[in-house]
Design a protein around this motif. Structure first.
Motif, mmCIF file in Angstrom:
data_model
loop_
_atom_site.group_PDB
_atom_site.id
_atom_site.type_symbol
_atom_site.label_atom_id
_atom_site.label_comp_id
_atom_site.label_asym_id
_atom_site.label_seq_id
_atom_site.Cartn_x
_atom_site.Cartn_y
_atom_site.Cartn_z
ATOM 1 N N ILE A 1 -9.484 -7.565 -0.330
ATOM 2 C CA ILE A 1 -9.137 -6.785 0.872
ATOM 3 C C ILE A 1 -7.730 -7.656 1.556
ATOM 4 O O ILE A 1 -6.952 -6.918 2.097
ATOM 5 N N ALA B 1 -4.917 -6.240 -0.237
ATOM 6 C CA ALA B 1 -4.453 -4.795 0.609
ATOM 7 C C ALA B 1 -3.881 -5.110 1.847
ATOM 8 O O ALA B 1 -3.078 -4.196 2.071
ATOM 9 N N LYS B 2 -4.257 -6.056 2.473
ATOM 10 C CA LYS B 2 -3.525 -6.497 3.788
ATOM 11 C C LYS B 2 -2.092 -6.873 3.625
ATOM 12 O O LYS B 2 -1.109 -6.418 4.323
ATOM 13 N N ASN C 1 0.270 -3.962 2.511
ATOM 14 C CA ASN C 1 0.531 -3.051 3.573
ATOM 15 C C ASN C 1 0.796 -3.640 5.060
ATOM 16 O O ASN C 1 0.959 -3.074 6.127
ATOM 17 N N SER D 1 -1.740 -3.102 11.118
ATOM 18 C CA SER D 1 -2.474 -2.735 9.686
ATOM 19 C C SER D 1 -3.078 -3.814 9.159
ATOM 20 O O SER D 1 -4.396 -3.397 8.773
ATOM 21 N N CYS D 2 -2.835 -5.194 9.452
ATOM 22 C CA CYS D 2 -4.036 -6.169 8.893
ATOM 23 C C CYS D 2 -5.082 -6.188 9.676
ATOM 24 O O CYS D 2 -6.175 -6.289 9.027
ATOM 25 N N LYS E 1 -6.681 -3.627 11.357
ATOM 26 C CA LYS E 1 -7.353 -2.484 10.958
ATOM 27 C C LYS E 1 -8.059 -2.607 9.542
ATOM 28 O O LYS E 1 -9.391 -2.377 9.277
ATOM 29 N N ILE E 2 -7.585 -2.994 8.612
ATOM 30 C CA ILE E 2 -8.162 -3.511 7.267
ATOM 31 C C ILE E 2 -9.140 -4.377 7.355
ATOM 32 O O ILE E 2 -10.063 -4.367 6.754
ATOM 33 N N HIS F 1 -9.111 0.884 8.342
ATOM 34 C CA HIS F 1 -7.930 1.685 8.170
ATOM 35 C C HIS F 1 -7.964 3.077 7.140
ATOM 36 O O HIS F 1 -8.764 2.750 6.236
ATOM 37 N N VAL G 1 -7.261 2.434 3.318
ATOM 38 C CA VAL G 1 -7.949 1.472 2.524
ATOM 39 C C VAL G 1 -9.420 1.817 2.284
ATOM 40 O O VAL G 1 -10.131 2.040 3.491
ATOM 41 N N ALA H 1 -0.210 3.667 5.680
ATOM 42 C CA ALA H 1 0.272 2.357 5.029
ATOM 43 C C ALA H 1 1.451 2.750 3.872
ATOM 44 O O ALA H 1 1.844 3.788 3.595
#
Length: 317
Positions: free
Chosen positions: A44, A47-48, A51, A66-67, A69-70, A75, A78, A107
């Motif tokens: 995870i 992924a942050k 993006n 973005s961070c 939301k993930i 997000h 994701v 993203a």
């Protein structure tokens, strides 16, 4: 949390950060390791970082939209997929394909994280291989697995592989520090065996009691259907190695503070020597290694009983 803040997995984190700093993010990655060592957290967080709107030296800022939301799991680009039951079916793979082959909404890359990826059945694995062979350019697939050897070689060969390991004692202490009282924390550190995620989940004491209850049934000649499925068989056999370790240590040192599981309602019988404990351990670990061949539960239960029963006596304390 940023990648640089992940505790106890310096080598794996270094590999992840290296792909980001060189701008060589692979289309597929396999992160393997025991449960509770931080695989999903790393996936995870990766992924942050991929993006992040304000990355710092390749790592995520952990503060941009973005961070956040993930981190919150909301997000749109994701997706985290978990097995339903004992296997991942082809319908789940089709969900992955649908998620990946659409353009990202927000993203840079669409990310799919597949937990316990080794549970893909043969149809799902074959279908998934096609996705790996021709992945969309703006996509990232992260496979997580405690048993990577169960994945087909054709899948593993198409993934950048990163191995996570059980944490040292000090690493576990740092991860769970302040999450509970000192006494409970000390027990969690002992039982986690380098897997702080299990300690944080609060399942360790429950897991210990479950193991002991099944051991009671095993020694009494109880139900041969006590194990619900292959995963329970594996878990029980894993815990049996800890239990046998404690029995041997108690015989050698006599000190309760040396035991991982603490005091037990069982002890080694007077006739049992340490060599017999080691031999029992080898037999149980061999049985555990054969579980992927779909062993019969009742036969395995009887076999485990034949190994363990001669060793133990009920504690008088």
């Amino acid at each position: 949390m940023a990648l640089r803040h992940i505790i106890g997995q310096e080598r794996g984190v270094r590999i992840l950060l290296g792909t980001l700093r060189r701008e060589r993010v692979p289309s597929a990655m396999l992160i393997s390791g025991d449960g509770g060592v931080g695989k999903k957290l790393a996936a995870i967080t990766y992924a942050k970082a991929v993006n992040c709107l304000q990355p710092a030296e390749g790592d995520c800022c952990d503060a941009c939209l973005s961070c956040r939301k993930i981190e919150a799991g909301i997000h749109p680009d994701v997706t985290v997929l978990l097995p339903e039951g004992e296997e991942i079916k082809i319908e789940t793979v089709r969900t992955i394909e649908e998620a990946l082959f659409l353009k990202p909404y927000e993203a840079r890359k669409k990310v799919v994280i597949i937990d316990d990826a080794d549970l893909m059945n043969s149809n799902a694995a074959n279908a998934f291989l096609k996705t790996l062979e021709e992945p969309p350019e703006e996509s990232l697939i992260l496979l997580l697995s405690p048993n990577p050897d169960r994945l087909p070689d054709t899948i593993k060969s198409r993934c950048t592989q990163v191995r996570f390991y059980p944490l040292p004692l000090e690493g576990v202490k740092r991860v769970i520090a302040g999450t509970t009282g000192k006494e409970a924390e000390a027990l969690a550190v002992r039982l986690s065996m380098g897997r702080p995620g299990l300690a944080l989940s609060g399942d360790l004491e429950e897991e210990r009691e479950w193991f002991m209850n099944l051991l009671d049934a095993l020694l009494r000649g109880g139900s041969k259907e006590a194990w619900a499925d292959r995963n329970e068989m594996k878990t029980w056999l894993d815990l049996s190695s800890v239990f046998l370790r404690d029995m041997a240590v108690e015989r050698i040192t006599g000190r309760e503070e040396d035991l991982l599981y603490g005091s037990s309602r069982y002890r080694l019988s007077r006739q049992t020597d340490i060599g017999a404990v080691f031999e029992a351990y080898r037999h149980l670990q061999r049985l555990r290694g054969l579980l992927d061949f779909n062993l019969n539960k009742s036969i395995s239960w009887n076999y485990a009983a034949q190994i363990v029963r001669p060793l133990l006596a009920r504690s008088s304390s």
